[in-house]
Write a protein that holds these residues in place. Structure first.
Motif, PDB file in Angstrom:
ATOM      1  N   VAL A  95       0.850  -1.190   0.000  1.00 34.41           N
ATOM      2  CA  VAL A  95       0.000   0.000   0.000  1.00 34.41           C
ATOM      3  C   VAL A  95       0.889   1.245   0.000  1.00 34.41           C
ATOM      4  N   THR A  96       0.664   2.130  -0.960  1.00 38.05           N
ATOM      5  CA  THR A  96       1.437   3.364  -1.076  1.00 38.05           C
ATOM      6  C   THR A  96       0.493   4.540  -1.311  1.00 38.05           C
ATOM      7  N   CYS A  97       1.025   5.733  -1.134  1.00 37.02           N
ATOM      8  CA  CYS A  97       0.258   6.954  -1.364  1.00 37.02           C
ATOM      9  C   CYS A  97       1.059   7.862  -2.300  1.00 37.02           C
ATOM     10  N   SER A  98       0.428   8.309  -3.368  1.00 39.26           N
ATOM     11  CA  SER A  98       1.116   9.185  -4.327  1.00 39.26           C
ATOM     12  C   SER A  98       1.134  10.620  -3.809  1.00 39.26           C
ATOM     13  N   GLN A  99       1.884  11.464  -4.490  1.00 39.59           N
ATOM     14  CA  GLN A  99       1.975  12.869  -4.093  1.00 39.59           C
ATOM     15  C   GLN A  99       0.650  13.600  -4.267  1.00 39.59           C
ATOM     16  N   THR A 100      -0.222  13.064  -5.082  1.00 37.67           N
ATOM     17  CA  THR A 100      -1.528  13.691  -5.289  1.00 37.67           C
ATOM     18  C   THR A 100      -2.567  13.228  -4.270  1.00 37.67           C
ATOM     19  N   GLY A 101      -2.166  12.331  -3.342  1.00 36.36           N
ATOM     20  CA  GLY A 101      -3.086  11.863  -2.313  1.00 36.36           C
ATOM     21  C   GLY A 101      -3.869  10.623  -2.694  1.00 36.36           C
ATOM     22  N   ARG A 102      -3.480   9.958  -3.776  1.00 30.55           N
ATOM     23  CA  ARG A 102      -4.182   8.753  -4.210  1.00 30.55           C
ATOM     24  C   ARG A 102      -3.556   7.526  -3.543  1.00 30.55           C
ATOM     25  N   ILE A 103      -4.402   6.690  -2.953  1.00 29.15           N
ATOM     26  CA  ILE A 103      -3.943   5.482  -2.279  1.00 29.15           C
ATOM     27  C   ILE A 103      -3.912   4.342  -3.298  1.00 29.15           C
ATOM     28  N   HIS A 104      -2.755   3.680  -3.421  1.00 26.96           N
ATOM     29  CA  HIS A 104      -2.591   2.552  -4.337  1.00 26.96           C
ATOM     30  C   HIS A 104      -2.433   1.270  -3.519  1.00 26.96           C
ATOM     31  N   ILE A 105      -3.301   0.302  -3.783  1.00 28.01           N
ATOM     32  CA  ILE A 105      -3.243  -0.987  -3.095  1.00 28.01           C
ATOM     33  C   ILE A 105      -2.943  -2.062  -4.144  1.00 28.01           C
ATOM     34  N   ASP A 106      -1.748  -2.628  -4.088  1.00 30.75           N
ATOM     35  CA  ASP A 106      -1.323  -3.677  -5.025  1.00 30.75           C
ATOM     36  C   ASP A 106      -1.311  -5.011  -4.292  1.00 30.75           C
ATOM     37  N   VAL A 107      -2.108  -5.935  -4.770  1.00 26.99           N
ATOM     38  CA  VAL A 107      -2.293  -7.219  -4.103  1.00 26.99           C
ATOM     39  C   VAL A 107      -1.849  -8.354  -5.021  1.00 26.99           C
ATOM     40  N   VAL A 108      -1.064  -9.269  -4.481  1.00 30.80           N
ATOM     41  CA  VAL A 108      -0.687 -10.494  -5.188  1.00 30.80           C
ATOM     42  C   VAL A 108      -1.537 -11.626  -4.605  1.00 30.80           C
ATOM     43  N   PRO A 109      -2.372 -12.269  -5.413  1.00 30.06           N
ATOM     44  CA  PRO A 109      -3.221 -13.347  -4.888  1.00 30.06           C
ATOM     45  C   PRO A 109      -2.384 -14.531  -4.417  1.00 30.06           C
ATOM     46  N   MET A 110      -2.979 -15.347  -3.588  1.00 32.48           N
ATOM     47  CA  MET A 110      -2.331 -16.578  -3.160  1.00 32.48           C
ATOM     48  C   MET A 110      -2.023 -17.438  -4.382  1.00 32.48           C
ATOM     49  N   ILE A 111      -0.793 -17.911  -4.460  1.00 36.15           N
ATOM     50  CA  ILE A 111      -0.363 -18.757  -5.572  1.00 36.15           C
ATOM     51  C   ILE A 111      -0.192 -20.171  -5.024  1.00 36.15           C
ATOM     52  N   PRO A 112      -1.182 -21.031  -5.204  1.00 33.19           N
ATOM     53  CA  PRO A 112      -1.100 -22.376  -4.629  1.00 33.19           C
ATOM     54  C   PRO A 112      -0.123 -23.258  -5.393  1.00 33.19           C
ATOM     55  N   VAL A 113       0.542 -24.144  -4.667  1.00 36.52           N
ATOM     56  CA  VAL A 113       1.442 -25.112  -5.298  1.00 36.52           C
ATOM     57  C   VAL A 113       0.865 -26.524  -5.238  1.00 36.52           C
ATOM     58  N   ALA A 114      -0.180 -26.719  -4.410  1.00 35.69           N
ATOM     59  CA  ALA A 114      -0.793 -28.048  -4.317  1.00 35.69           C
ATOM     60  C   ALA A 114      -2.148 -27.945  -3.632  1.00 35.69           C
ATOM     61  N   ARG A 115      -2.967 -28.958  -3.859  1.00 36.88           N
ATOM     62  CA  ARG A 115      -4.222 -29.092  -3.140  1.00 36.88           C
ATOM     63  C   ARG A 115      -4.117 -30.336  -2.269  1.00 36.88           C
ATOM     64  N   VAL A 116      -4.299 -30.162  -0.978  1.00 36.74           N
ATOM     65  CA  VAL A 116      -4.111 -31.238  -0.005  1.00 36.74           C
ATOM     66  C   VAL A 116      -5.473 -31.751   0.448  1.00 36.74           C
TER      67      VAL A 116
END
Length: 292
Positions: A95-116
């Motif tokens: 989560v970051t905030c630009s100089q113009t006051g805009r909040i940026h939320i960058d999310v990486v989804p869960m990357i599964p390697v197996a189903r148990v």
């Protein structure tokens, strides 16, 4: 003190005063700045993981999202990151905030390697490379290797013990396409169920440090022996023992694809040098003899 020294000293005092004023003024201005908007982005290179996260889902997690009346100085960026990091279907959040006051939320989804799957098959969950778990749901389906068998606190092997093995498989396109599922036995061995039908591969203890060597011996077996003996000749191929490939012949022997007397591998070794195990005779000679 010379005239030049006096001038330098005076300029230094003036500059220091200006810096103090500028910093204070900028802080006061920042305190008055308002949030101009919130942007949520789903990032990451693994597109399959996007099944686990949506923009609407993230918005619902952040019920107290900042509005355009909220001062930027009141936004706890790290706090938002921690809250999103606790969500099971999110791998990481920034989560970051630009100089113009805009909040940026960058999310990486869960990357599964197996189903148990549980030992009785009644429930299942996805697991990522860090051991984070997400209960399987019809809304979130990803085509990854399946893990079954004796797992849990009362077993010799837990799901997290398989992570190095699964990461190794996931990092290699050939092994990834070869693997359909993994099964943990009561003795703690891991059986790989390959996409090639007719046999299973015993990988032994997944916690040892020779995973790469095990798969190298398995690939050698696939390239040099099975095309000669036949893909249904063995029902079990074991690479659990260091430096060995031990193969158990199937009960009903398949007819070799080519007459043995005609066989010579690309490196000049005849089939006589490719020693195999006959389960009926109890011979435990490695299926591939190490070169001297």
């Amino acid at each position: 003190m010379t005239r030049k020294a006096i001038i330098r000293c005076a300029l230094s005092v003036v500059l220091a005063g200006y810096l103090v004023f500028a910093v204070g003024a900028s802080q006061d201005m920042a305190a008055l700045d308002k949030v101009t908007g919130v942007e949520i982005r789903i990032t990451g290179n693994d597109h399959t993981g996007r099944n686990f996260v949506t923009v609407d889902g993230i918005s619902s997690e952040l019920t107290d999202m900042p509005s355009d009346t909220t001062p930027v100085s009141h936004i706890d960026l790290r706090g938002i990151e921690r809250r999103l990091g606790d969500v099971v279907n999110i791998e990481t959040a920034r989560v970051t905030c630009s100089q113009t006051g805009r909040i940026h939320i960058d999310v990486v989804p869960m990357i599964p390697v197996a189903r148990v799957f549980s030992s009785d098959g009644s429930s299942s969950y996805y697991i990522n490379r860090a051991g984070k778990r997400l209960t399987a749901d019809a809304r979130y389906h990803v085509d990854v290797p399946v893990v079954t068998g004796d797992l849990g606190h009362n077993s010799k092997i837990d799901a997290v013990d398989l992570l190095p093995l699964m990461q190794h498989i996931a990092s290699d396109s050939l092994l990834n396409s070869l693997t359909t599922s993994l099964k943990v036995t009561a003795t703690g061995d891991v059986l790989l169920i390959p996409s090639i039908r007719g046999h299973v591969v015993n990988l032994g203890d997944p916690r040892d440090d020779n995973t790469a060597d095990k798969f190298q011996r398995l690939i050698t077996m696939y390239r040099k022996v099975l095309p000669i003996k036949g893909w249904l000749y063995y029902d079990t191929i074991s690479v659990k023992f260091s430096g060995q490939v031990v193969a158990t012949k199937a009960k009903k022997r398949a007819t070799p694809q080519i007459a043995e007397k005609e066989l010579v591998d690309p490196e000049g070794e005849t089939l006589d040098n490719m020693l195999t195990t006959d389960a009926a005779s109890g011979d435990n000679t490695p299926a591939i003899a190490k070169k001297k």
